[in-house]
Design an enzyme around this catalytic site. Sequence first.
Site, PDB file in Angstrom:
ATOM      1  N   LEU A  91       0.851  -1.193   0.000  1.00  0.00           N
ATOM      2  CA  LEU A  91       0.000   0.000   0.000  1.00  0.00           C
ATOM      3  C   LEU A  91       0.886   1.241   0.000  1.00  0.00           C
ATOM      4  O   LEU A  91       1.836   1.319   0.781  1.00  0.00           O
ATOM      5  CB  LEU A  91      -0.891   0.039   1.250  1.00  0.00           C
ATOM      6  CG  LEU A  91      -1.934  -1.071   1.437  1.00  0.00           C
ATOM      7  CD1 LEU A  91      -2.555  -0.974   2.822  1.00  0.00           C
ATOM      8  CD2 LEU A  91      -3.009  -0.966   0.369  1.00  0.00           C
ATOM      9  N   HIS A  92       0.575   2.196  -0.873  1.00  0.00           N
ATOM     10  CA  HIS A  92       1.337   3.445  -0.841  1.00  0.00           C
ATOM     11  C   HIS A  92       0.550   4.649  -1.340  1.00  0.00           C
ATOM     12  O   HIS A  92       0.967   5.781  -1.124  1.00  0.00           O
ATOM     13  CB  HIS A  92       2.615   3.312  -1.678  1.00  0.00           C
ATOM     14  CG  HIS A  92       2.371   3.355  -3.161  1.00  0.00           C
ATOM     15  ND1 HIS A  92       1.882   2.277  -3.856  1.00  0.00           N
ATOM     16  CD2 HIS A  92       2.525   4.354  -4.068  1.00  0.00           C
ATOM     17  CE1 HIS A  92       1.762   2.604  -5.131  1.00  0.00           C
ATOM     18  NE2 HIS A  92       2.140   3.853  -5.290  1.00  0.00           N
ATOM     19  N   ARG A  93      -0.590   4.442  -1.976  1.00  0.00           N
ATOM     20  CA  ARG A  93      -1.311   5.573  -2.556  1.00  0.00           C
ATOM     21  C   ARG A  93      -1.971   6.407  -1.463  1.00  0.00           C
ATOM     22  O   ARG A  93      -2.551   5.871  -0.511  1.00  0.00           O
ATOM     23  CB  ARG A  93      -2.347   5.096  -3.573  1.00  0.00           C
ATOM     24  CG  ARG A  93      -1.697   4.437  -4.773  1.00  0.00           C
ATOM     25  CD  ARG A  93      -2.590   4.338  -5.975  1.00  0.00           C
ATOM     26  NE  ARG A  93      -1.845   3.731  -7.077  1.00  0.00           N
ATOM     27  CZ  ARG A  93      -1.052   4.397  -7.901  1.00  0.00           C
ATOM     28  NH1 ARG A  93      -0.924   5.697  -7.763  1.00  0.00           N
ATOM     29  NH2 ARG A  93      -0.401   3.770  -8.861  1.00  0.00           N
ATOM     30  N   PRO A  94      -1.907   7.744  -1.605  1.00  0.00           N
ATOM     31  CA  PRO A  94      -2.469   8.631  -0.580  1.00  0.00           C
ATOM     32  C   PRO A  94      -3.908   8.302  -0.199  1.00  0.00           C
ATOM     33  O   PRO A  94      -4.264   8.371   0.979  1.00  0.00           O
ATOM     34  CB  PRO A  94      -2.370  10.020  -1.240  1.00  0.00           C
ATOM     35  CG  PRO A  94      -1.176   9.911  -2.148  1.00  0.00           C
ATOM     36  CD  PRO A  94      -1.227   8.501  -2.682  1.00  0.00           C
TER      37      PRO A  94
ATOM     38  N   ASP B  74      -2.097  -1.602  -4.173  1.00  0.00           N
ATOM     39  CA  ASP B  74      -2.656  -0.440  -4.866  1.00  0.00           C
ATOM     40  C   ASP B  74      -1.674   0.074  -5.914  1.00  0.00           C
ATOM     41  O   ASP B  74      -1.797   1.186  -6.402  1.00  0.00           O
ATOM     42  CB  ASP B  74      -3.059   0.668  -3.886  1.00  0.00           C
ATOM     43  CG  ASP B  74      -1.920   1.170  -3.020  1.00  0.00           C
ATOM     44  OD1 ASP B  74      -0.755   0.794  -3.272  1.00  0.00           O
ATOM     45  OD2 ASP B  74      -2.182   1.960  -2.085  1.00  0.00           O
TER      46      ASP B  74
END
Length: 363
Positions: free
Chosen positions: A208-211, A282
């Site tokens: 997971l990394h998307r804002p 993501d």
Amino acid sequence: MKITIVAGARPNFIKIAPIIRAIEQKQKAGAPLSYRLVHTGQHYDKNLSDTFFEELNIPKPNANLEVKSGSQSVQTANIMVAFEQELLENPTDLVLVVGDVNSTMACTIVAKKMNIKVTHVEAGIRSGDMTMPEEINRIVTDSITDYFFTTSTSATDNLIRFGANPEQVHFVGNVMIDTLYQNQHRFEQPTFWSDMGLEKGNYIILTLHRPANVDEEDSLVNLLEGIDQLAQGKKIIFPIHPRTKAILGERQLKTKNIVFIEPQGYLNFMYLVANSFTVITDSGGISEETTVLGIPCFTLRNNTERPETISVGTNHLVGTRVEKLVETYTTFLQNGMKKAGIPDLWDGKASERIIEILLQKEI
């Protein structure tokens, strides 16, 4: 022909490695070709940067602009200032950018303002989501690029629809997949593999990394606790990004199956992906890699710029609500993996096609 190659972040490093290899092969054959590698320093954590250069046998950059982090605008501006000086001191015939990070857009703008031609590798992909910084980077880059290299016919169609010259658009395949094929025999079992009791197919990979998924602490916790319920006796291995780790802070999670690990280098991470039961992510790029490796993938986004990973590959687009993920994942467990294949030209030779085409251009 002198080419300046730009790399700024993890996905870029994976994409430039086979391009450099293809250039060096042409050089050995006597082609009038040289390159200069510029690392903008957009990713500067060793596990997000240096490790990839070492593992993928990418030469030490000729320059590191060391821009580091900042807001979207600050980082983009810093890249532009530093890259302009780089080009003034080291003239080039062509700037080659890859992907859709801030470095891609910033260096394209600088080059074009200096009347230097630009080629964009992985051009034309679109999510349709203007809240994504990457989507803005793609649109701006492609609006002023000279030569476009696409990973799919849908990306080619996007470019033509929005006015690109068809003679400058080339469907060549996927350079990320070039890297996968070139290194698949080198995937490396992580040192913690045995200690964690990992075996092929007995764990899930989570990234997971998307804002939209990680920036708000309560929603991130809710997402992680929901994902934890899917495990059914399997560990969920989560290489946590430093930024995501900071957002969680000291928060106590009600999870039993998620195992947090440090960010992994390419060879360790791809070993984990290739031997996993499924991947929940993501990321767009990971859905390309899982498609080629034949691993079911569940993408926590409302849109994707890589529709071929769904129509042809192993990817499922499940939105950002954990309830939809649970529904889709449960159906997968009941019915098994959908019929899937590998998209056209994802054959490990995209980089060779790119360099061959550039040599034929009058640059």
